[in-house]
Design a protein around this motif. Structure first.
Motif, PDB file in Angstrom:
ATOM      1  N   ASN A   1     104.011  36.711  26.185  1.00 33.60           N
ATOM      2  CA  ASN A   1     103.728  37.264  27.514  1.00 33.60           C
ATOM      3  C   ASN A   1     103.234  36.194  28.483  1.00 33.60           C
ATOM      4  OD1 ASN A   1     104.367  39.886  26.699  1.00 33.60           O
ATOM      5  ND2 ASN A   1     102.287  40.295  26.038  1.00 33.60           N
TER       6      ASN A   1
ATOM      7  N   TYR B   1     104.414  33.033  28.559  1.00 31.45           N
ATOM      8  CA  TYR B   1     105.443  32.011  28.807  1.00 31.45           C
ATOM      9  C   TYR B   1     105.713  31.846  30.299  1.00 31.45           C
ATOM     10  CZ  TYR B   1     106.755  31.681  23.845  1.00 31.45           C
ATOM     11  OH  TYR B   1     106.772  31.453  22.499  1.00 31.45           O
ATOM     12  N   MET B   2     105.716  32.937  31.040  1.00 33.68           N
ATOM     13  CA  MET B   2     106.010  32.862  32.480  1.00 33.68           C
ATOM     14  C   MET B   2     104.905  32.152  33.246  1.00 33.68           C
ATOM     15  SD  MET B   2     103.737  35.078  33.861  1.00 33.68           S
ATOM     16  CE  MET B   2     102.745  36.419  33.322  1.00 33.68           C
TER      17      MET B   2
ATOM     18  N   VAL C   1     104.752  28.602  36.366  1.00 35.10           N
ATOM     19  CA  VAL C   1     103.960  28.895  37.566  1.00 35.10           C
ATOM     20  C   VAL C   1     102.851  27.860  37.717  1.00 35.10           C
ATOM     21  CG1 VAL C   1     102.344  30.559  38.590  1.00 35.10           C
ATOM     22  CG2 VAL C   1     104.481  31.363  37.570  1.00 35.10           C
TER      23      VAL C   1
END
Length: 87
Positions: free
Chosen positions: A10, A12-13, A17
């Motif tokens: 969860n 990884y995003m 960023v």
């Protein structure tokens, strides 16, 4: 060492960023280089807590996500510098 094996999928995003935020911070003349890693850690912890709740696991994953972002950026940067030095 593969830090991603310790990171919850969860999060990884959060890594790209943080990488982009780090690039913008690096271009900001009023922010010293030493502060960038601390800012990224704070953003990672707050972002993780906001999206996944404030738990020990969220803190752990926030620290790992910030580490992966900073470590990944340094790997790319230093490899490019080393390759240019060989030319």
């Amino acid at each position: 060492m593969d830090l991603l094996q310790f990171l919850n999928e969860n999060y990884y995003m959060l890594v790209p960023v943080l990488w982009v935020i780090g690039i913008f911070l690096k271009q900001t003349p009023t922010i010293p280089n030493w502060a960038i890693t601390w800012i990224l850690l704070g953003v990672s912890l707050v972002g993780g807590a906001f999206f996944f709740g404030f738990t020990a696991e969220a803190v752990f994953n926030g620290v790992i996500a910030a580490g992966v972002a900073v470590f990944g950026h340094q790997m790319v940067k230093q490899t490019a510098e080393a390759m240019e030095g060989k030319k």
